[in-house]
Design a protein around this motif. Structure first.
Motif, PDB file in Angstrom:
ATOM      1  N   HIS A 145      32.859  82.744  12.745  1.00 36.69           N
ATOM      2  CA  HIS A 145      33.198  82.520  11.339  1.00 36.69           C
ATOM      3  C   HIS A 145      34.693  82.383  11.125  1.00 36.69           C
ATOM      4  CE1 HIS A 145      32.617  86.846  12.201  1.00 36.69           C
ATOM      5  NE2 HIS A 145      33.709  87.012  11.503  1.00 36.69           N
ATOM      6  N   GLY A 192      39.030  82.717  11.043  1.00 36.02           N
ATOM      7  CA  GLY A 192      39.898  83.324  10.063  1.00 36.02           C
ATOM      8  C   GLY A 192      40.487  84.619  10.568  1.00 36.02           C
ATOM      9  N   THR A 245      40.077  87.642   3.943  1.00 36.25           N
ATOM     10  CA  THR A 245      38.772  87.037   4.238  1.00 36.25           C
ATOM     11  C   THR A 245      38.228  87.632   5.527  1.00 36.25           C
ATOM     12  OG1 THR A 245      37.576  84.977   4.595  1.00 36.25           O
ATOM     13  CG2 THR A 245      39.732  85.120   5.596  1.00 36.25           C
ATOM     14  N   ASN A 246      36.936  87.599   5.668  1.00 34.03           N
ATOM     15  CA  ASN A 246      36.263  88.096   6.870  1.00 34.03           C
ATOM     16  C   ASN A 246      36.581  89.577   7.116  1.00 34.03           C
ATOM     17  OD1 ASN A 246      35.373  85.509   7.196  1.00 34.03           O
ATOM     18  ND2 ASN A 246      37.087  84.968   8.558  1.00 34.03           N
ATOM     19  N   TYR A 265      32.877  88.556   4.206  1.00 36.35           N
ATOM     20  CA  TYR A 265      31.952  88.200   5.283  1.00 36.35           C
ATOM     21  C   TYR A 265      30.841  89.239   5.374  1.00 36.35           C
ATOM     22  CZ  TYR A 265      29.852  87.607   9.799  1.00 36.35           C
ATOM     23  OH  TYR A 265      28.952  87.431  10.805  1.00 36.35           O
ATOM     24  N   SER A 303      36.054  76.372  15.546  1.00 39.43           N
ATOM     25  CA  SER A 303      35.746  76.130  14.142  1.00 39.43           C
ATOM     26  C   SER A 303      35.812  74.642  13.829  1.00 39.43           C
ATOM     27  CB  SER A 303      36.744  76.866  13.239  1.00 39.43           C
ATOM     28  OG  SER A 303      36.551  78.246  13.315  1.00 39.43           O
ATOM     29  N   GLU A 356      30.337  80.141   5.803  1.00 41.14           N
ATOM     30  CA  GLU A 356      30.372  80.199   7.262  1.00 41.14           C
ATOM     31  C   GLU A 356      29.142  79.541   7.898  1.00 41.14           C
ATOM     32  OE1 GLU A 356      27.803  83.424   5.960  1.00 41.14           O
ATOM     33  OE2 GLU A 356      29.762  82.702   5.294  1.00 41.14           O
ATOM     34  N   GLU A 403      36.143  79.403   6.230  1.00 45.05           N
ATOM     35  CA  GLU A 403      35.068  79.874   7.099  1.00 45.05           C
ATOM     36  C   GLU A 403      34.145  78.763   7.571  1.00 45.05           C
ATOM     37  OE1 GLU A 403      35.705  80.672   4.030  1.00 45.05           O
ATOM     38  OE2 GLU A 403      35.460  82.799   3.587  1.00 45.05           O
TER      39      GLU A 403
END
Length: 850
Positions: free
Chosen positions: A17, A19, A38-39, A58, A160, A237, A285
């Motif tokens: 995912h 980040g 994030t995440n 996440y 990614s 994601e 993501e």
């Protein structure tokens, strides 16, 4: 508690995912106020008061469940994709015409690594079987399938963003369509991605005004803006964006200086929004798959978020070409004929690694099938296929620029490389000649490591395209300049050539560009070949053909005439040729093709010699129709089978149009352990009434050395030659006799044996009695044994029938010689046997013994 000490940057862990990954731990009852992240992985009894816009907490997929409404939308979206993507609109499709993807798509060869300079040069310069070997080695080492593009690399890092590079016409967009179709059908990325969006950069360029990402996506799919927004925010994601044709995206310098767009609802010029999506500023993501030509890959890599992986479509392997032909034609017979035909042309089978070339060739052959034309007479010329390919790419894969200007600049670059024996060009050289690299679909870009630096190099798709563009440049120059450059090509140190020029392929393409249909295609695009250039090349070849030539130079001229493909001129040129002598030249399948075409333009040609030319069974089969045009033929086939030679005899007898013909065949056996031919040589003679064949056996089992048979011309087609060859080789005289009995119209027979024994005398008399059409039987023997002569003395023949025996006898009264030892007692004689009885004539002993 110092809250900042509670955050640990997890740089060493990279998840699918992506980040920045931050872990935070809080004691019960405490609160954390921190920058938007994030995440996040949160432990403890923590309540999230606010998560900044565009940043999503996440949660493992198992904790994220789709609502029934969302699932219903996705199902409908997948159904729409299956409907939209199941068919393919081809370059020549009329309104409403299409074909199913399953009838076209073939998995190309995809490598998940960069190739070094040596590997690139090897691919560019090799052709035919060698080229296929090179691709096979790549396939076995590093090729990947579509379902593994997002797999972790050797270090366990999952990308990614995936760059999928490929040259123009190599099938990037087609592969994207296949990915979309397979995802929607549940066959690809089923667990990895909930939703897949497809954006074509060419279409993004045309979207007006300012738009948000959601609005841009709504242009290219069946979902509403609300539905798209809901899915993007629910589980980013699990979203894949496929960006097709990055090299076509109209990037301006201002794009790089615009304020970043990070919010999903934020609006900006569509190209700017797309760039922010690529950078990871929007939906960090999410996952990206971006296709691009090599000329824009370095720009893409600098723009694209990470972690990145690189894959390249390098075209079809040999197996891929065969599979594509099979899917295209459906009909098994048509597929076999078409594929076999193209496989015989080393240049075209090499070019078929480019999927668009495969399509052009298959379409051309299919039209010939529809018209009922005989495709075995050959495909279109190599030049015409290349011309179709060039203008297909110019129409569908080239950004707006002047076609004549582009082709001239490519021609100048190609010529420099040919003269300097160079297939890789440095960036400065290319920029000096080609003003708009991004707009040219014919050049490939490579990044090579040089110590601690990178070096950018360019090449044409293959050496054959470099040769083609050089020839195109020459014939499109003005009259004076064109003739000057072509003359330099055709002369070596001021003298006429005695071997093919170093740029032989350029000359052949030049002749191909003189073809009437090719010139018509060029003219439609504003390109004109000067008439005096045509006359100059034709005059040159007519003059040169008057000289005696052999070996590779002969094959070179055959290819020039084949590429020209003007029947009347080819007839004039070839019939003036005294002798086509390719002595000791390595005969390729393309050479056979050229020979076949040139001969079929003529009524008769004086002589053909293919001595020591590596004439395999396959190549012999290819040129059989051509042999009917030559009055004198010399062949040395390699390791042919008995059935190959039988087919040769039957073809010459069945299709004979000449008043007389002589064919001399000497078999070359290179594989003695696997001998599959009973014959050492054949000598064939045809006139308007009779056909004669002399078979020299390679067997050691009996004393029979050769057998000559004469028939009416029409009789040979019905003879089972293979069986006769085998019985001669095996030394089975009774079986051989049985075969000869079946020859109902046998006129004459001649044999050569070591000794005339009692067995051979009886055998020959039985042949005479049981072959009623036979009028003459001759036996040449080194030695005539007394036992054999006594049989003849007591015999006679049918009326109007004669038997002759030549050889030596021993004059001694006792202890007679049993073989010719060149003694003074040996006497040369001739025996006559007819219906009146036996007679023997003594001959003067020859001065030199054989």
């Amino acid at each position: 508690m110092d809250i900042f000490n509670m955050f640990r940057s997890n740089k060493d862990t990279v998840r699918s995912h992506s980040g920045p990954n931050v872990s935070a731990a809080a004691q019960s009852g405490s609160h954390i106020t921190a920058p938007a992240l994030t995440n996040n992985t949160i432990t403890g009894n923590v309540h999230i008061i606010h998560n900044a816009p565009d940043f999503t907490l996440y949660r493992p997929p198992s904790e994220k469940t789709q609502t029934s409404a969302t699932r219903s939308v996705i199902v409908k979206y997948k159904t729409w994709i299956c409907s939209e993507y199941q068919c393919v609109t081809e370059y020549n499709s009329r309104p409403g015409e299409h074909v199913r993807m399953s009838e076209r798509y073939t998995q190309p060869l995809i490598l998940q690594r960069h190739r070094d300079q040596k590997e690139n040069e090897e691919e560019i310069c090799s052709s035919g079987e060698r080229f296929q070997q090179v691709l096979s080695s790549r396939s076995s080492e590093d090729s990947v399938l579509l379902n593994s593009l997002f797999d972790p690399d050797g270090h366990g890092i999952s990308p990614s963003a995936v760059i999928l590079q490929g040259n123009s016409g190599n099938g990037k967009s087609f592969t994207v369509q296949k990915i979309m179709m397979d995802w929607a059908s549940g066959d690809l990325y089923k667990e990895r991605f909930d939703i897949v969006f497809h954006l074509k950069c060419k279409e993004v360029n045309r979207i007006p005004g300012t738009k948000s990402l959601v609005e841009i996506l709504s242009y290219s799919c069946s979902l509403t803006s609300d539905q798209i927004s809901q899915m993007l925010q629910h589980s980013p994601e699990k979203v894949l964006f496929i960006i097709d044709g990055f090299d076509e995206l109209r990037l301006t310098e201002g794009i790089y200086h615009m304020s970043p767009n990070t919010d999903l609802p934020q609006k900006a010029p569509p190209v700017a929004i797309l760039c922010d999506l690529l950078r990871g500023r929007i939906l960090r993501e999410s996952f990206l798959l971006v296709t691009s030509r090599s000329t824009a890959t370095d720009t893409l890599s600098e723009l694209l978020k990470g972690p990145q992986s690189f894959s390249e479509i390098i075209g079809f392997s040999e197996r891929g070409v065969e599979e594509y032909f099979q899917k295209f034609f459906q009909n098994e017979e048509h597929f076999r004929k078409a594929y076999t035909l193209v496989k015989t042309n080393e240049t075209l089978i090499t070019a078929c690694s480019i999927p668009v070339v495969c399509w052009i060739i298959c379409t051309t052959i299919q039209e010939r099938f529809k018209l009922g034309a005989d495709i075995t007479r050959g495909l279109e010329t190599t030049t015409s296929i290349y011309v179709d390919f060039v203008f297909t790419l110019l129409k569908h894969h080239c950004q707006a620029q002047s076609v004549p200007t582009l082709l001239r600049s490519l021609g100048q670059l190609a010529e420099r490389g040919m003269l300097e024996q160079q297939v890789l060009f440095d960036e400065q050289s290319v920029n000096e000649m080609v003003s708009d690299l991004s707009g040219s679909p014919f050049l490939c870009k490579f990044l090579f490591k040089r110590g601690i630096h990178q070096e950018t190099m360019f090449s044409f798709m293959h050496l054959s395209f470099q040769e083609f563009f050089t020839a195109l440049y020459y014939v499109l120059l003005d009259e004076e300049e064109s003739q000057r450059k072509l003359t330099e090509l055709l002369l070596i140190e001021g003298r006429p050539m005695i071997s093919p020029p170093r740029l032989a392929a350029v000359v052949q393409f030049a002749f191909g560009l003189l073809n009437k249909d090719v010139r018509h295609t060029l003219k439609k695009h504003g390109l004109v070949v000067c008439p005096k250039t045509q006359a100059h090349l034709k005059e040159w070849i007519l003059e040169t053909l008057q000289c005696h030539m052999y070996s590779r130079i002969v094959l070179f001229f055959l290819h020039c005439l084949y590429e020209l493909h003007e029947d009347d001129f080819v007839k004039e040129a070839v019939e003036a040729w005294e002798k086509i002598d390719a002595y000791s030249a390595l005969l390729r399948r393309t050479d056979c093709w050229a020979l076949l075409y040139c001969s079929q333009c003529c009524q008769s040609i004086k002589e053909l010699s293919l001595f020591d030319c590596r004439l395999s069974s396959e190549k012999l089969s290819m040129i059989l129709p051509a042999l009917l045009k030559f009055k004198e033929v010399t062949l040395t086939p390699e390791d042919p089978s008995d059935s190959d030679l039988a087919e040769l005899i039957n073809t010459l007898a069945r299709g004979q149009t000449l008043s007389s013909q002589h064919v001399d065949v000497s078999v070359l056996q290179h594989i003695p352990k696997f001998k599959n031919c009973s014959v050492r040589s054949l000598d064939l003679s045809f006139n308007e009434a009779l056909s004669s064949i002399c078979i020299e056996t390679s067997g050691q089992a009996v004393s029979l050395r050769s057998l000559s048979l004469t028939f009416p011309r029409s009789e040979q087609v019905s003879i089972y030659w293979t069986r006769l060859f085998q019985k001669i080789y095996q030394g089975d005289s009774d079986a051989m006799k049985s075969v000869l009995y079946s020859f109902s119209k046998l006129k004459k027979m001649k044999m050569t044996v070591d000794c005339l024994t009692k067995m051979w005398s009886v055998w020959s008399l039985q042949i005479m009695q049981n072959c009623p059409s036979l009028t003459e039987l001759t036996i040449d023997a080194d030695f005539l044994l007394e036992e054999g002569i006594k049989i003849l003395q007591r015999s006679n023949t049918r009326p109007a029938c004669i038997m002759k025996f030549h050889g030596f006898i021993c004059n001694k009264q006792s202890q007679k010689c049993s073989r010719n030892e060149q003694q003074s007692c040996n006497q040369a004689v001739k025996i006559h046997l007819n219906s009146q009885g036996f007679s023997m004539e003594k001959l003067q002993k020859p001065l030199f013994w054989n």
